[in-house]
Design a protein around this motif. Sequence first.
Motif, PDB file in Angstrom:
ATOM      1  N   PRO A 135     -10.482  10.358  -4.446  1.00 31.42           N
ATOM      2  CA  PRO A 135     -10.464  10.464  -3.235  1.00 31.42           C
ATOM      3  C   PRO A 135     -11.108   9.309  -2.319  1.00 31.42           C
ATOM      4  O   PRO A 135     -12.441   8.976  -2.919  1.00 31.42           O
ATOM      5  CB  PRO A 135     -11.148  11.556  -3.379  1.00 31.42           C
ATOM      6  CG  PRO A 135     -12.158  12.366  -4.224  1.00 31.42           C
ATOM      7  CD  PRO A 135     -10.962  12.101  -5.589  1.00 31.42           C
ATOM      8  N   TYR A 136     -11.025   8.569  -1.609  1.00 27.80           N
ATOM      9  CA  TYR A 136     -11.220   7.921  -1.194  1.00 27.80           C
ATOM     10  C   TYR A 136     -11.815   6.411  -1.581  1.00 27.80           C
ATOM     11  O   TYR A 136     -12.980   5.675  -1.134  1.00 27.80           O
ATOM     12  CB  TYR A 136     -12.242   8.034  -0.221  1.00 27.80           C
ATOM     13  CG  TYR A 136     -11.920   8.895   1.003  1.00 27.80           C
ATOM     14  CD1 TYR A 136     -11.445   9.029   1.854  1.00 27.80           C
ATOM     15  CD2 TYR A 136     -12.738  10.409   0.254  1.00 27.80           C
ATOM     16  CE1 TYR A 136     -10.449   9.558   3.196  1.00 27.80           C
ATOM     17  CE2 TYR A 136     -12.052  11.728   1.843  1.00 27.80           C
ATOM     18  CZ  TYR A 136     -11.226  11.082   2.522  1.00 27.80           C
ATOM     19  OH  TYR A 136     -11.041  12.309   3.528  1.00 27.80           O
ATOM     20  N   GLU A 158      -9.637   4.053   0.240  1.00 27.89           N
ATOM     21  CA  GLU A 158      -9.179   3.642   1.638  1.00 27.89           C
ATOM     22  C   GLU A 158     -10.360   4.753   2.449  1.00 27.89           C
ATOM     23  O   GLU A 158     -11.063   5.249   1.514  1.00 27.89           O
ATOM     24  CB  GLU A 158      -7.593   4.979   1.618  1.00 27.89           C
ATOM     25  CG  GLU A 158      -8.393   6.146   1.225  1.00 27.89           C
ATOM     26  CD  GLU A 158      -7.866   5.520  -0.445  1.00 27.89           C
ATOM     27  OE1 GLU A 158      -6.095   5.385  -0.910  1.00 27.89           O
ATOM     28  OE2 GLU A 158      -7.961   6.261  -1.524  1.00 27.89           O
ATOM     29  N   ARG A 159     -10.440   4.459   3.664  1.00 31.55           N
ATOM     30  CA  ARG A 159     -11.683   4.558   4.048  1.00 31.55           C
ATOM     31  C   ARG A 159     -11.211   6.257   4.904  1.00 31.55           C
ATOM     32  O   ARG A 159     -10.089   6.508   5.211  1.00 31.55           O
ATOM     33  CB  ARG A 159     -11.612   3.864   5.497  1.00 31.55           C
ATOM     34  CG  ARG A 159     -12.818   2.699   4.996  1.00 31.55           C
ATOM     35  CD  ARG A 159     -13.194   1.853   6.332  1.00 31.55           C
ATOM     36  NE  ARG A 159     -13.431   0.537   5.930  1.00 31.55           N
ATOM     37  CZ  ARG A 159     -14.713   0.381   5.012  1.00 31.55           C
ATOM     38  NH1 ARG A 159     -15.647   1.016   5.769  1.00 31.55           N
ATOM     39  NH2 ARG A 159     -15.003  -1.328   4.805  1.00 31.55           N
ATOM     40  N   PRO A 160     -12.301   7.116   5.280  1.00 33.19           N
ATOM     41  CA  PRO A 160     -11.419   8.654   6.066  1.00 33.19           C
ATOM     42  C   PRO A 160     -10.915   7.968   7.107  1.00 33.19           C
ATOM     43  O   PRO A 160     -11.728   7.456   8.168  1.00 33.19           O
ATOM     44  CB  PRO A 160     -13.019   8.989   6.041  1.00 33.19           C
ATOM     45  CG  PRO A 160     -13.872   8.329   4.909  1.00 33.19           C
ATOM     46  CD  PRO A 160     -13.773   7.204   5.222  1.00 33.19           C
ATOM     47  N   GLY A 161     -10.481   8.583   7.303  1.00 34.85           N
ATOM     48  CA  GLY A 161      -9.578   8.917   8.649  1.00 34.85           C
ATOM     49  C   GLY A 161      -8.419   7.561   8.597  1.00 34.85           C
ATOM     50  O   GLY A 161      -7.629   7.778   9.746  1.00 34.85           O
ATOM     51  N   PRO A 207      -3.935   7.315   3.711  1.00 31.91           N
ATOM     52  CA  PRO A 207      -4.357   7.197   1.995  1.00 31.91           C
ATOM     53  C   PRO A 207      -3.455   6.657   1.374  1.00 31.91           C
ATOM     54  O   PRO A 207      -2.272   6.768   1.806  1.00 31.91           O
ATOM     55  CB  PRO A 207      -4.590   8.576   1.371  1.00 31.91           C
ATOM     56  CG  PRO A 207      -5.008   9.379   2.639  1.00 31.91           C
ATOM     57  CD  PRO A 207      -4.184   9.005   4.307  1.00 31.91           C
ATOM     58  N   TYR A 259      -2.883   9.752  -2.717  1.00 33.87           N
ATOM     59  CA  TYR A 259      -3.670  10.789  -2.009  1.00 33.87           C
ATOM     60  C   TYR A 259      -4.048  11.624  -2.677  1.00 33.87           C
ATOM     61  O   TYR A 259      -3.354  12.028  -3.953  1.00 33.87           O
ATOM     62  CB  TYR A 259      -2.477  11.506  -1.595  1.00 33.87           C
ATOM     63  CG  TYR A 259      -1.979  10.985   0.017  1.00 33.87           C
ATOM     64  CD1 TYR A 259      -2.783  12.175   1.143  1.00 33.87           C
ATOM     65  CD2 TYR A 259      -1.146  10.495   0.056  1.00 33.87           C
ATOM     66  CE1 TYR A 259      -1.718  11.796   2.403  1.00 33.87           C
ATOM     67  CE2 TYR A 259      -0.364  10.278   1.226  1.00 33.87           C
ATOM     68  CZ  TYR A 259      -0.708  10.854   2.514  1.00 33.87           C
ATOM     69  OH  TYR A 259      -0.909  10.504   3.615  1.00 33.87           O
TER      70      TYR A 259
END
Length: 288
Positions: free
Chosen positions: A256-257, A260-263, A266, A269
Amino acid sequence: MTGEHCARDCAFCAQARSSRGRAHRLSRVIWPPFPAGEVLPRLGDACRAGRIRRACFQVVHSEDYFHRVRQAIAEVRREVDIPLCVSIGLRTVEQVRELLEAGVDVVGLPLDAVTPQLYRDVKGGNWERHLRLLQEAAARFPGRVGTHLIIGLGESEEEAIRLIGELAACGIGVALFAFTPLPGTRLEHHRPPDLRTYRRVQAAHYLLKRGLVRPGGMKFKDGRLVDWGISREELVLYLADGEAFRTTGCPDCNRPYYNERPGKTPYNYPRPLKPREAAEAVGLVVED
């Protein structure tokens, strides 16, 4: 993560020899140091409780790195029976065999760049030799060898997808990553890949791996995929559940992440997609 600052000089990596970035990063993930004596019992507890289903060693190419990861594998194996994978740079099929016999179930030999020229520019070294090692290891140890590909280094969709098809035909598992610019690296100002391009590469990987499309049936224009060799209706049906857009790699890997950045939407996924998310992803794949 095992090993110290890397002897290699990959242009995208915070561990690279010339990097001015924070040395405790790989991609966006921070890897703070902890004593093995604290980590191993907690790993065992988490595994037995079902909270962790796989452990992965990210091996930095530093002095005596092969011996050090062998030691680390043995320490984990003494504590807990958990599936292990290792991401590592190796030179011989014999080294792959040694890791498998030590208790690893998947060895990842990261190719990263999808063309020989990109490999020379971004990583340095011989792409063809690395690909031959992957192919030889996969032939000798079916289902137990994988690689990483980073999308967004400057390749075309055609170059990425044709290589993915070749790797799939050899039984080599592919983990897709989206290029992530990191401060202090040589590629810190390079842009991440367009999400539409990444979705098409993800979809192609998913369909090729399952034999739902043929590499020879796909058509490209100026490097972009324009014809899947199947109908639009079939394409939408195959992709509708969103599985194509989840994290790829070893079983249970989610990262996870990592890219990518939160918000943000993705690239990969780390969980099943919601119906709206799957529909949006498929929409990017099939748009004209």
